[in-house]
Design a protein around this motif. Structure first.
Motif, PDB file in Angstrom:
ATOM      1  N   PHE A  58      17.944 -24.197 -41.231  1.00  0.00           N
ATOM      2  CA  PHE A  58      17.139 -25.046 -40.347  1.00  0.00           C
ATOM      3  C   PHE A  58      17.822 -26.399 -40.201  1.00  0.00           C
ATOM      4  O   PHE A  58      18.154 -27.054 -41.190  1.00  0.00           O
ATOM      5  N   ASP A  59      18.057 -26.810 -38.966  1.00  0.00           N
ATOM      6  CA  ASP A  59      18.699 -28.091 -38.675  1.00  0.00           C
ATOM      7  C   ASP A  59      17.607 -29.111 -38.348  1.00  0.00           C
ATOM      8  O   ASP A  59      16.944 -29.007 -37.314  1.00  0.00           O
ATOM      9  N   ARG A  60      17.423 -30.099 -39.237  1.00  0.00           N
ATOM     10  CA  ARG A  60      16.342 -31.067 -39.050  1.00  0.00           C
ATOM     11  C   ARG A  60      16.576 -31.979 -37.845  1.00  0.00           C
ATOM     12  O   ARG A  60      15.630 -32.424 -37.194  1.00  0.00           O
ATOM     13  N   GLU A  61      17.839 -32.240 -37.551  1.00  0.00           N
ATOM     14  CA  GLU A  61      18.123 -33.086 -36.389  1.00  0.00           C
ATOM     15  C   GLU A  61      17.748 -32.379 -35.097  1.00  0.00           C
ATOM     16  O   GLU A  61      17.186 -32.983 -34.175  1.00  0.00           O
ATOM     17  N   LEU A  62      18.056 -31.089 -35.018  1.00  0.00           N
ATOM     18  CA  LEU A  62      17.671 -30.296 -33.848  1.00  0.00           C
ATOM     19  C   LEU A  62      16.204 -29.891 -33.906  1.00  0.00           C
ATOM     20  O   LEU A  62      15.627 -29.501 -32.889  1.00  0.00           O
ATOM     21  N   ASN A  63      15.625 -29.925 -35.114  1.00  0.00           N
ATOM     22  CA  ASN A  63      14.271 -29.407 -35.355  1.00  0.00           C
ATOM     23  C   ASN A  63      14.194 -27.937 -34.961  1.00  0.00           C
ATOM     24  O   ASN A  63      13.273 -27.482 -34.295  1.00  0.00           O
ATOM     25  N   SER A  64      15.210 -27.181 -35.401  1.00  0.00           N
ATOM     26  CA  SER A  64      15.317 -25.780 -35.005  1.00  0.00           C
ATOM     27  C   SER A  64      16.104 -24.993 -36.040  1.00  0.00           C
ATOM     28  O   SER A  64      16.999 -25.536 -36.704  1.00  0.00           O
ATOM     29  N   PHE A  65      15.760 -23.722 -36.161  1.00  0.00           N
ATOM     30  CA  PHE A  65      16.656 -22.816 -36.871  1.00  0.00           C
ATOM     31  C   PHE A  65      17.912 -22.635 -36.019  1.00  0.00           C
ATOM     32  O   PHE A  65      17.878 -22.803 -34.795  1.00  0.00           O
ATOM     33  N   VAL A  66      19.011 -22.302 -36.682  1.00  0.00           N
ATOM     34  CA  VAL A  66      20.295 -22.230 -35.992  1.00  0.00           C
ATOM     35  C   VAL A  66      20.911 -20.849 -36.169  1.00  0.00           C
ATOM     36  O   VAL A  66      20.362 -19.979 -36.843  1.00  0.00           O
ATOM     37  N   GLU A  67      22.072 -20.679 -35.570  1.00  0.00           N
ATOM     38  CA  GLU A  67      22.753 -19.387 -35.615  1.00  0.00           C
ATOM     39  C   GLU A  67      23.169 -19.000 -37.024  1.00  0.00           C
ATOM     40  O   GLU A  67      22.931 -17.882 -37.480  1.00  0.00           O
ATOM     41  N   SER A  68      23.807 -19.928 -37.751  1.00  0.00           N
ATOM     42  CA  SER A  68      24.331 -19.621 -39.078  1.00  0.00           C
ATOM     43  C   SER A  68      24.306 -20.874 -39.938  1.00  0.00           C
ATOM     44  O   SER A  68      24.216 -21.999 -39.429  1.00  0.00           O
ATOM     45  N   TYR A  69      24.389 -20.665 -41.224  1.00  0.00           N
ATOM     46  CA  TYR A  69      24.338 -21.784 -42.156  1.00  0.00           C
ATOM     47  C   TYR A  69      25.442 -22.795 -41.851  1.00  0.00           C
ATOM     48  O   TYR A  69      26.600 -22.421 -41.645  1.00  0.00           O
ATOM     49  N   GLY A  70      25.087 -24.064 -41.809  1.00  0.00           N
ATOM     50  CA  GLY A  70      26.056 -25.119 -41.578  1.00  0.00           C
ATOM     51  C   GLY A  70      26.388 -25.367 -40.123  1.00  0.00           C
ATOM     52  O   GLY A  70      27.141 -26.286 -39.793  1.00  0.00           O
ATOM     53  N   SER A  71      25.831 -24.571 -39.220  1.00  0.00           N
ATOM     54  CA  SER A  71      26.111 -24.711 -37.795  1.00  0.00           C
ATOM     55  C   SER A  71      25.015 -25.519 -37.123  1.00  0.00           C
ATOM     56  O   SER A  71      23.866 -25.556 -37.586  1.00  0.00           O
ATOM     57  N   SER A  72      25.356 -26.172 -36.029  1.00  0.00           N
ATOM     58  CA  SER A  72      24.347 -26.849 -35.214  1.00  0.00           C
ATOM     59  C   SER A  72      24.113 -26.100 -33.901  1.00  0.00           C
ATOM     60  O   SER A  72      23.442 -26.607 -32.998  1.00  0.00           O
ATOM     61  N   LEU A  73      24.682 -24.903 -33.822  1.00  0.00           N
ATOM     62  CA  LEU A  73      24.533 -24.080 -32.628  1.00  0.00           C
ATOM     63  C   LEU A  73      23.359 -23.121 -32.769  1.00  0.00           C
ATOM     64  O   LEU A  73      22.948 -22.767 -33.883  1.00  0.00           O
ATOM     65  N   LEU A  74      22.852 -22.685 -31.643  1.00  0.00           N
ATOM     66  CA  LEU A  74      21.719 -21.763 -31.620  1.00  0.00           C
ATOM     67  C   LEU A  74      22.186 -20.342 -31.348  1.00  0.00           C
ATOM     68  O   LEU A  74      23.355 -20.098 -31.052  1.00  0.00           O
ATOM     69  N   ASP A  75      21.230 -19.426 -31.404  1.00  0.00           N
ATOM     70  CA  ASP A  75      21.503 -18.002 -31.242  1.00  0.00           C
ATOM     71  C   ASP A  75      20.176 -17.372 -30.844  1.00  0.00           C
ATOM     72  O   ASP A  75      19.139 -17.662 -31.452  1.00  0.00           O
ATOM     73  N   ALA A  76      20.174 -16.525 -29.832  1.00  0.00           N
ATOM     74  CA  ALA A  76      18.914 -15.967 -29.344  1.00  0.00           C
ATOM     75  C   ALA A  76      18.201 -15.107 -30.378  1.00  0.00           C
ATOM     76  O   ALA A  76      16.983 -14.917 -30.296  1.00  0.00           O
ATOM     77  N   SER A  77      18.907 -14.596 -31.372  1.00  0.00           N
ATOM     78  CA  SER A  77      18.264 -13.731 -32.359  1.00  0.00           C
ATOM     79  C   SER A  77      17.258 -14.484 -33.222  1.00  0.00           C
ATOM     80  O   SER A  77      16.376 -13.859 -33.832  1.00  0.00           O
TER      81      SER A  77
END
Length: 601
Positions: free
Chosen positions: A445-464
């Motif tokens: 979970f990326d607190r800056e994005l306030n979102s779960f992300v694609e993979s650990y340590g990433s700030s990118l998203l993923d539709a899954s």
């Protein structure tokens, strides 16, 4: 120039499948059991490598087509200055051999037609030996282990390694063509009665459709999706292929083209829900039994996909002699991803078995022993990097959706043990389930994005990550889930559809140059339903419905810029997602208190 992917119609007999173009051509036909060596036509848009065309000899002024109600019988009407002719294409439920029946029926006037039959096997590489059929009813083609027989009252002749014919049909007349496949070492298959086969095929599909329990919105489209799912089922084993085609590109002209003629474990639970919720418990049980047989053995050897009979060696190679659909190369046979570590499939398998029990499907005693062995293995590997739901080629990562599905595996194992009284190491499983949950929430979970992300340590998203609420990982009202939906809307949408890869990613291999992923768009609609945003869910569902072909069929993706479907076709996962979202919307509207179908139940 090749026809658009969505301009093809599907016919099949629940063992084989063919794609029929709007112009009266069959450009793709796999015999038997989606075997690449028995591909009658090589690839869409590569007619020199196999094609069967029946069309008016003159100009066609108008074309229309439709499936007969609640069937897989396709009728194409071709209008000319001289009259109107209907081409009725279907494959009777398989008996001793597999047949493609094409009935040319005069509707009005008198129309002169031509037939061109280019028979090629081995993805277009193998030219058969062709001679007149001994009974004088057509021709016989043999190539290695393969044999096809064309039977028709029309006189045919050979021309430049092609079988051709010219004939006329008047109002009220019907001229049959039947192409039959069989192994070359056995006697020539007996002829069938085309008109009787038409009646039998109609009865088969209408009886099957009569079992459907869905009565919500867009029922015709849901029924077409269910028929398509049935057509992609290999009846002898219950396996369901992801698509009947290979190498139709995700990006037009690109290299992201894969062989989808296999059965993915990833689709297991979605498939079960689509079938069971629509009244098809027999098909759901057959799919469950296929799953059990396919994964039987040591859990460490479990694959992400198998052949329709459970085959495991799906070695990937390239058919270099084929130009590919609209130049998209390479043309691949087999799928190297079958050997990848993809942790999410363990969760899919255990969840599918749990859903089967909840639906009171009859399961054997061996089920629980297998599940315990799988969970014992998963306890040792859940924290390893893997290749993720999208089967990335390269170094593994700690994908959030993969980790969530390992949580699902232990969660469903615990629920099955508790509800049905199975012996299990529940203390160990609960500890692992909670540890995985903490791990994902802390690292995924990326607190800056306030979102779960694609993979650990990433700030990118993923539709899954849209699946987190539907599998029960967090409540739909959790602020982290709502934040994730907001981030998806901000970064992962293109022209109202959901991409599967984050467009901010720079890597050429993962850059979302492909079309919008239709199943992912429906997953967002499901998340909206769970969050109580029914109007948004309906609007997104309607947007996906609007890009269906005129026959109600979907490929894997939709290129919003080109306004075209892309990827292998028709795609099982898209149709499965459409069925499930339709159920979710229908249930949510029926009663505000009743939640959408959640896999955690």
């Amino acid at each position: 120039m090749a026809s658009r992917i969505e301009e093809y119609g599907l016919i099949g007999d629940c063992e084989t499948a063919a794609l029929v173009g709007r112009d009266g051509s069959i450009d793709w036909l796999c015999w038997p059991a989606f075997d690449s060596e028995a591909c009658f036509a090589a690839l869409l848009g590569t007619s020199n490598n196999g094609r069967w065309l029946i069309a008016p000899a003159g100009a066609v002024t108008r074309t229309s087509r439709h499936y007969w109600d609640d069937t897989l019988i396709l009728e194409t009407r071709l209008e000319t200055d001289g009259g109107v002719v209907a081409l009725i294409d279907f494959m009777p439920p398989r008996g001793k051999a597999s047949d493609v029946v094409r009935l040319v029926r005069g509707i009005s006037g008198r129309v002169r037609l031509r037939m061109e039959l280019i028979i090629r096997f081995g993805l277009g590489a193998d030219i058969p030996w062709v001679k007149k059929n001994p009974d004088g009813s057509g021709l016989l083609a043999i190539c290695g282990q393969h044999m096809t027989v064309l039977r028709t009252p029309v006189e045919t002749r050979g021309k430049d390694l092609t079988t051709v014919a010219e004939f006329e049909v008047g109002e009220g007349e019907t001229i049959p063509f039947v192409l039959t496949y069989g192994p070359s070492h056995v006697p020539v298959p007996e002829p069938i009665d085309p008109e009787a086969a038409l009646r039998d095929t109609q009865d088969f599909w209408r009886e099957w459709c009569g079992r459907c329990s869905y009565d919500g919105g867009h029922r015709d489209l849901v029924m077409r999706a269910l028929i398509t799912l049935k057509a992609l089922t290999y009846a002898p084993t219950g396996g369901i292929v992801a698509a009947p085609t290979t190498s139709l590109p995700e990006k037009l002209g690109g290299s992201r083209s894969w062989d989808y003629r296999f059965c993915w474990l990833r689709d297991a639970t979605f498939t079960l829900l689509a079938l069971m919720n629509s009244g098809y418990t027999e098909e759901a049980a057959a799919w469950h039994n296929w799953l059990l047989r396919a994964v039987a053995g040591a859990p460490i050897s479990m694959q992400i996909m198998y052949g329709i009979m459970g085959q495991r060696r799906l070695l990937e190679w390239e058919a270099a002699w084929l130009p590919g659909y609209e130049g998209a190369t390479p043309v691949r046979v087999g799928n190297a991803a079958h050997a990848q570590l993809q942790l999410d499939v363990y969760g899919e398998l255990i969840d599918a078995f749990h859903q089967s029990r909840m639906a009171e499907l009859k399961l054997g005693e061996e089920n629980w022993a297998l599940e315990c062995a799988v969970l014992q293995h998963l306890a040792e590997v859940w924290d390893k990097p893997d290749h993720g739901i999208w089967e990335r080629r390269g170094e593994g990562r700690h994908y959030v959706s993969s980790k969530v599905m390992t949580w699902v595996a232990f969660d469903r194992g615990i629920k099955s043990a508790e509800r049905f009284g199975f012996k299990a190491p529940l203390v160990k499983w609960r500890v692992l389930r909670d540890a995985i949950h903490r791990d994902v929430c802390e690292k995924g979970f990326d607190r800056e994005l306030n979102s779960f992300v694609e993979s650990y340590g990433s700030s990118l998203l993923d539709a899954s990550i849209l699946l987190l609420p539907s599998v029960g990982f967090l409540p739909p009202s959790d602020p982290r889930v709502l934040g994730t939906l907001d981030a998806i809307e901000r970064y992962m949408m293109r022209d109202g559809f959901v991409l599967r890869h984050d467009p901010r990613e720079a890597s050429d291999e993962t850059q979302p140059i492909e079309g919008a992923f239709l199943a992912c768009s429906l997953w967002l609609a499901d998340a909206y339903v769970l969050a109580g945003e029914i109007d948004k869910a309906q609007a997104l569902f309607d947007r996906v419905v609007a890009v269906a072909s005129d026959l109600g069929l979907f490929a894997e993706e939709f290129d919003t810029a080109a306004g075209r479907q892309t990827g292998n076709f028709p795609q099982a996962l898209t149709h499965i997602a459409l069925i499930n979202t339709a159920h979710n919307l229908s249930d949510a509207k029926a009663t505000a208190e009743k939640p959408a179908v959640q896999r955690s139940k």
